[in-house]
Design an enzyme around this catalytic site. Structure first.
Site, PDB file in Angstrom:
ATOM      1  N   ASP A  70       0.892  -1.119   0.104  1.00 43.80           N
ATOM      2  CA  ASP A  70      -0.169   0.043   0.160  1.00 43.80           C
ATOM      3  C   ASP A  70       0.775   1.403  -0.014  1.00 43.80           C
ATOM      4  OD1 ASP A  70       0.988  -0.519   2.653  1.00 43.80           O
ATOM      5  OD2 ASP A  70      -1.072  -0.503   3.464  1.00 43.80           O
ATOM      6  N   PHE A  92      -0.217  11.467   7.728  1.00 38.37           N
ATOM      7  CA  PHE A  92      -0.630  10.274   7.852  1.00 38.37           C
ATOM      8  C   PHE A  92      -1.913  10.041   7.024  1.00 38.37           C
ATOM      9  CE2 PHE A  92      -2.801   6.525   9.968  1.00 38.37           C
ATOM     10  CZ  PHE A  92      -1.780   5.797   9.951  1.00 38.37           C
TER      11      PHE A  92
END
Ligand code: IMP
Ligand code: MG
Length: 188
Positions: free
Chosen positions: A108, A160
């Site tokens: 990912d 994030f």
């Protein structure tokens, strides 16, 4: 000015869309074509890194064409935190051997690179014919380990992110877009 609908609240957590699902799909189509071009006519084994890469692998696999098989491996490095612990543990190994196979590790996100470096070491010892890496996202600013992806969807800033398979404490994986997560001060 931020467009409406790009910011959502989930309790005291806020997510702001960074990459829309349409942009992600378009890029994955290009990556699939490139991978098939680089390995024309070759059977490819996609090794998905659980769980974050599942949605990316599902979409990428359908854009590669030709003979493609999957296997999955699970490692942990982050725990529930938004910061890496620097430790990697193999939680689930592949179902089958990879000797002589053309393997593409599907991940990912490439962050510090610690996870991928560990994985590539483990897999290289099993003597694949080729070992390549496809990542949807790359945060180059955060790199600690010397490792590079062969195929990168998007380079992103040091934020994030969640969605499209990526989680915060196992949540948000089902968001169709990639979004920046903001936590209230007490959760940071
Ligand atoms: P690395 O070992 O630091 O490169 O971390 C890789 C793993 O950390 C990824 O496979 C993700 O599971 C997790 N990770 C790193 N950055 C993020 C992020 O921004 N959102 C969600 N997970 C992340
Ligand atoms: Mg992961």
């Amino acid at each position: 000015m931020k467009a409406k609908g790009r910011v959502k609240k989930f309790g005291d957590e806020t997510v702001r869309i960074l990459l829309t699902r349409a942009r992600i799909q378009k890029r994955i189509r290009e990556m699939g074509k490139q991978i098939r071009k680089d390995f024309a006519g070759e059977p490819l084994l996609l090794v998905g890194v659980l769980k974050g890469a599942v949605l990316f692998l599902a979409d990428l696999a359908r854009e590669i064409g030709g003979e493609v098989t999957f296997d999955f491996i699970a490692v942990s490095s982050y725990g529930k935190d938004t910061k890496s612990s620097g430790q990697v543990k193999l939680n689930k190994d592949l179902d089958a051997g990879i000797e002589g196979k053309t393997v593409i590790v599907v991940e990912d996100i490439l962050d510090t690179g610690v996870t991928l470096k560990y994985l590539l070491n483990v897999l290289q010892q099993r003597k694949p014919k080729h070992l390549r890496v496809a990542v949807l996202l790359d945060k180059p600013e955060r790199r600690i380990a010397a490792v590079k992806a062969d195929y990168t969807g998007f380079s992103i800033p040091n934020e994030f992110v969640v969605g499209y398979g990526l989680d915060y404490a196992e949540r948000y994986r089902n968001l169709p877009d990639v979004a920046i997560l903001s936590l209230p001060a007490e959760k940071q």
